[in-house]
Every structure is written in C-alpha cells, then in structure tokens.
Design a protein around this motif. Structure first.
Motif, short mmCIF file in Angstrom:
data_model
loop_
_atom_site.label_atom_id
_atom_site.label_comp_id
_atom_site.label_asym_id
_atom_site.label_seq_id
_atom_site.Cartn_x
_atom_site.Cartn_y
_atom_site.Cartn_z
N LEU A 11 3.28 6.13 -5.88
CA LEU A 11 3.27 6.24 -7.34
C LEU A 11 2.68 7.58 -7.76
CD1 LEU A 11 2.26 2.58 -8.16
CD2 LEU A 11 4.54 3.62 -8.34
N PHE A 13 0.30 -1.11 -11.30
CA PHE A 13 0.66 -1.75 -10.03
C PHE A 13 -0.49 -2.64 -9.54
CE2 PHE A 13 1.10 -1.85 -5.38
CZ PHE A 13 2.44 -2.19 -5.25
N GLU A 14 -1.70 -2.11 -9.58
CA GLU A 14 -2.88 -2.88 -9.15
C GLU A 14 -3.09 -4.11 -10.03
OE1 GLU A 14 -5.91 0.11 -9.33
OE2 GLU A 14 -5.02 1.24 -7.65
N HIS A 42 2.14 1.71 -3.49
CA HIS A 42 1.03 2.19 -4.32
C HIS A 42 0.81 3.68 -4.12
CE1 HIS A 42 -3.24 2.97 -5.23
NE2 HIS A 42 -3.05 2.11 -6.21
N ASN A 43 0.81 4.13 -2.89
CA ASN A 43 0.56 5.54 -2.58
C ASN A 43 1.70 6.46 -3.00
OD1 ASN A 43 -1.96 4.92 -1.56
ND2 ASN A 43 -1.21 4.70 0.54
N ASP A 87 1.38 8.76 -10.74
CA ASP A 87 0.33 8.98 -11.72
C ASP A 87 -0.65 7.81 -11.75
OD1 ASP A 87 1.17 7.12 -14.21
OD2 ASP A 87 2.95 7.95 -13.22
N GLU A 88 -1.80 8.06 -12.32
CA GLU A 88 -2.88 7.07 -12.37
C GLU A 88 -2.47 5.82 -13.16
OE1 GLU A 88 -6.06 5.15 -11.31
OE2 GLU A 88 -5.54 7.11 -10.52
N GLN A 89 -1.77 6.00 -14.25
CA GLN A 89 -1.33 4.83 -15.05
C GLN A 89 -0.42 3.93 -14.23
OE1 GLN A 89 -2.14 3.38 -17.70
NE2 GLN A 89 -0.39 2.28 -18.52
N SER A 90 0.51 4.48 -13.50
CA SER A 90 1.41 3.68 -12.66
C SER A 90 0.62 2.92 -11.59
CB SER A 90 2.46 4.56 -12.00
OG SER A 90 3.29 5.15 -12.97
N ARG A 91 -0.33 3.60 -10.97
CA ARG A 91 -1.16 2.93 -9.95
C ARG A 91 -2.00 1.82 -10.58
NH1 ARG A 91 -1.03 8.23 -8.18
NH2 ARG A 91 -2.92 8.79 -9.31
N ARG A 92 -2.54 2.06 -11.77
CA ARG A 92 -3.36 1.06 -12.46
C ARG A 92 -2.52 -0.17 -12.80
NH1 ARG A 92 -5.01 -0.66 -17.39
NH2 ARG A 92 -3.62 0.63 -18.61
N ASN A 149 0.83 -1.20 0.00
CA ASN A 149 0.00 0.00 0.00
C ASN A 149 0.87 1.26 0.00
OD1 ASN A 149 -2.69 1.06 0.00
ND2 ASN A 149 -2.32 1.72 2.12
#
Length: 183
Positions: A126, A135-136, A123-124, A128-133, A120
């Motif tokens: 990261l 990672f998930e 994740h937090n 930008d949204e693409q990196s978080r997506r 977590n």
C-alpha cells in the motif's frame, strides 16, 4: 469474535434476517453457540418467525433480554439505518460477524494466521498511510466484529473520486464493485 462469543454469558441476539442471518446462525451452531433471539427494525416486524425465532422489535428484545450481545446480520449505508445501528451500539454490545458473501472461508483467527504472510505483503504494498490505516482497521474489524473499527476509518463516497482514484491519461478506471459498497 467467535472465541469471545463462545465464552459469552450475555444472551446473543441477531439483528436482521435473511441470507447473512442464516450464515451467522449456521456458524453459531457449528461452534456450539446458542442464539437467544432475533429482532428486526420496527418496520420489518409483522408477527413472523425466522429459523424458529419469533422476530421482535429492538424494544421488545431489550425488555426480554436486558443486557445482550447483538450480532448485526445485514449491511447498509443508508443514513437513517446507520443512525439506528449506532444508537443500538451505544446501548448494547453490538458485533458484526464478517460472513462471506461468496465462498466458505470465514475470516477468523485461524484464517488470519494461515494467511498472515499474504496479508502482510498486501499491507506493505500500500502506497500511503491512510490506505495502510484502513487496511489495518478492516482486518481488526474482521477479527473483532467491532463496528467502530469501520466507522473510524470511513470516508464520504465522493472522497474516492475526488482524492483517491485519479486515473492519469495512460490509466483506465473500471468499477466492478459489489452493488454500492455496502456488501
């Protein structure tokens, strides 16, 4: 994925041989899960065996087992190999066990729970949204074994150097990766 395989009623068949297939077979054995067979790409089948299984073609495995769960036991980025994998995945249930290349830790539910706070935190961090997506999706892939989780977030290799990795004048980029990214 491992919990799912414990309850599976369909035969479990490995696609591929080698170190990763050895690791997958060892893990299955540790969990009391039986593999039913092994197949390889047609060009690698020459009447041999692997860990007590006669290595067959996909067509022969389909004829023998019918509806099966296929565990992909190798990595590749080659377009023709990826098309073959995608074709097989469209015909059968295909899972990809995430086995460590080095070390012993298997990314399963227990590992995820034990390391949730660390994951977590990453994740937090990261940006930008693409990196978080991505990672998930990778976490979801590691837990489920479903290759579509990776395929849905893949980008062309050139994307990294055109739009993602852009070192400024005060930064240095060093590629210390594993081969060419397929392992």
């Amino acid at each position: 994925m491992w919990d799912y395989l414990k309850k599976a009623e369909k035969p479990i068949v490995l696609y591929g041989m080698g170190n990763n297939a050895d690791r997958v077979l060892d893990r299955l054995q540790t969990l009391g899960i039986s593999a039913a067979g092994v197949f390889a790409s047609d060009e690698f089948v020459r009447g041999h065996s692997f860990r007590g299984f006669e290595v067959s073609t996909y067509a022969a495995a389909k004829q023998k087992f019918g509806d099966m769960i296929i565990l992909l036991c190798f990595g590749s980025q080659l377009p023709d190999v990826m098309e073959c994998i995608k074709r097989i995945a469209s015909e059968q249930e295909l899972l990809v066990p995430d086995m460590p290349v080095a070390g012993e830790d298997i990314f399963d539910r227990e590992y995820y729970v034990k390391n949730f706070e660390r994951l977590n935190k990453v994740h937090n961090l990261l940006a930008d949204e693409q990196s978080r997506r991505v990672f998930e999706a990778v976490i979801d892939f590691k837990l489920s074994g479903k290759i579509d989780k990776l395929i849905d977030c893949e980008t062309a290799p050139a994307e990294a150097f055109e739009n993602i990795i852009k070192p400024g004048k005060s930064e240095i980029f060093v590629d210390l990766g594993a081969y060419n990214g397929d392992t």
